[in-house]
Design a protein around this motif. Sequence first.
Motif, PDB file in Angstrom:
ATOM      1  N   UNK A  19       0.826  -1.201   0.000  1.00  0.00           N
ATOM      2  CA  UNK A  19       0.000   0.000   0.000  1.00  0.00           C
ATOM      3  C   UNK A  19       0.865   1.256   0.000  1.00  0.00           C
ATOM      4  N   UNK A  20       1.912   1.249   0.799  1.00  0.00           N
ATOM      5  CA  UNK A  20       2.802   2.405   0.868  1.00  0.00           C
ATOM      6  C   UNK A  20       3.617   2.571  -0.414  1.00  0.00           C
ATOM      7  N   UNK A  21       3.961   1.453  -1.043  1.00  0.00           N
ATOM      8  CA  UNK A  21       4.664   1.534  -2.328  1.00  0.00           C
ATOM      9  C   UNK A  21       3.755   2.161  -3.385  1.00  0.00           C
ATOM     10  N   UNK A  22       2.487   1.799  -3.369  1.00  0.00           N
ATOM     11  CA  UNK A  22       1.523   2.381  -4.291  1.00  0.00           C
ATOM     12  C   UNK A  22       1.364   3.883  -4.030  1.00  0.00           C
ATOM     13  N   UNK A  23       1.318   4.265  -2.767  1.00  0.00           N
ATOM     14  CA  UNK A  23       1.204   5.679  -2.424  1.00  0.00           C
ATOM     15  C   UNK A  23       2.385   6.482  -2.959  1.00  0.00           C
ATOM     16  N   UNK A  24       3.581   5.919  -2.871  1.00  0.00           N
ATOM     17  CA  UNK A  24       4.776   6.631  -3.333  1.00  0.00           C
ATOM     18  C   UNK A  24       4.725   6.867  -4.838  1.00  0.00           C
ATOM     19  N   UNK A  25       4.323   5.858  -5.589  1.00  0.00           N
ATOM     20  CA  UNK A  25       4.205   5.999  -7.047  1.00  0.00           C
ATOM     21  C   UNK A  25       3.195   7.093  -7.388  1.00  0.00           C
ATOM     22  N   UNK A  26       2.046   7.061  -6.712  1.00  0.00           N
ATOM     23  CA  UNK A  26       1.004   8.057  -6.992  1.00  0.00           C
ATOM     24  C   UNK A  26       1.441   9.455  -6.564  1.00  0.00           C
ATOM     25  N   UNK A  27       2.177   9.546  -5.473  1.00  0.00           N
ATOM     26  CA  UNK A  27       2.648  10.847  -5.004  1.00  0.00           C
ATOM     27  C   UNK A  27       3.599  11.480  -6.017  1.00  0.00           C
ATOM     28  N   UNK A  28       4.513  10.691  -6.557  1.00  0.00           N
ATOM     29  CA  UNK A  28       5.439  11.212  -7.569  1.00  0.00           C
ATOM     30  C   UNK A  28       4.682  11.735  -8.784  1.00  0.00           C
ATOM     31  N   UNK A  29       3.726  10.928  -9.262  1.00  0.00           N
ATOM     32  CA  UNK A  29       2.950  11.333 -10.443  1.00  0.00           C
ATOM     33  C   UNK A  29       2.174  12.607 -10.176  1.00  0.00           C
ATOM     34  N   UNK A  30       1.565  12.687  -9.001  1.00  0.00           N
ATOM     35  CA  UNK A  30       0.774  13.864  -8.655  1.00  0.00           C
ATOM     36  C   UNK A  30       1.644  15.115  -8.613  1.00  0.00           C
TER      37      UNK A  30
END
Length: 448
Positions: A19-30
């Motif tokens: 879940x935290x790995x997914x959050x990091x990917x989305x944070x970078x994109x955002x």
Amino acid sequence: MAYADYWNPKNETRPREELQALQLVKLRRLCEWAYTKAPFHKRRFEAANFHPEQLKTLDDIRRIPMMTREEWMASQVERPLFGDMLASEQRNAIRYHLTSGTSGRVPLRVLDSMKDWDWIGEMWCYGLWGFGVRPEDTVYFAFGYGSFIGFWGAHYACEKLGALVIPGGAQATEARIKQVVEMGATTVCSTPTYALHMWQKASEMGIDLARESKVNKLILSGEPAGSIPAVKQQLETAWGAKCGDTAGMTEVGTIMIFECAHQPGGTHIIEDHFIEEVLDPHTGEPVGYGELGERVVTSFGRGFIPAIRYRTKDMVMKVPASLCGCGRTYDIYEGGIRGRWDDMKLIRGTNVYPRAVEAIVREYDAIDEFQIYIWRKDEIQDEITIRLEIKPGRESEWENLQPSLARDLSNAHEGLRFNLERMEYGQLPHFELKARRLIDSRPVAQYG
């Protein structure tokens, strides 16, 4: 028909590491999107010497400057109507909403694209499904369908998951109650205050909602009262239904937390779509599980107006997901949104929070409505008065209720004396949307 327990089983039960790995990917994109497309964020990122490439771990989120409502409002004032917040051209928007606002303040204005709006409904699907709403349900929306975002997203979510939707619209409370009963509504969406008001009005009409309606679920939002045990107990008894709390905000367009059907005493955070930090409101440092702090939210779903590390001033306490037996890996805000840090009032050296007052007042079932009035006596001493309405037919309980309530309020606030004033029924305002029960009449320049 058997249904899955989760709207999104894969993400709602992801191991925390994934879940935290997914959050990091989305944070970078955002952050890359916001830096490239939104002048507001590019200006702020550069001022803080931050660039999206610096996001190597989730801890690096602290490199990103926090944004405030005041900055957002200032941007709107300087460049009406939307400031330099927009990450897309206005012609691409399909929805316009604004915050409910308060007297003398400029509301925040937001736009959403078709993709944004689909996401807004999806987030409500997480919460509604999580509390037990299914295609067989008939869902009644007891709100006015104005420019305030309110339950708009929930309306479309119910259509998306296949339930029958009844929009309450601009009707009198009596008409809404009749519709709830006549249409066999199984779920009602409203603020906690308005759900209490509907129950009281139904009683005056001779309707017993617990017996005569088919409502078995109340979906509450808009006020901290949705997670106050005394309020929930009153509502569950009155309606004969389970109460589920949710919370959202215009700034992110939708809900970010919801109470599941297990009713764990708090609300799950939709962590595959949001990062919710809990920080010390004074230092900005993170606080641990079980400690009160301020919500700082990053929302991955709205592209038109990105919200990145937005300071909400909401008071919360995060606890681990394992405290709920539903199987979700989403952490929980124990007690939901507990109020706002800037709602705290200092009365003769004692901190008073409106939610804490409401939690005590609602222990007294004979009380229908209340108001907190703060004033200054002889221009010297601060006083606090609780104005109270008693439910019709229960006026005789006032004599015993008054000293007991005054004692309970004082005991919970370091011995602070609370004045109690009984008002005639109907004298205090009754609310459909967010209740505003606090009036502070003290000269602004003389207190913090």
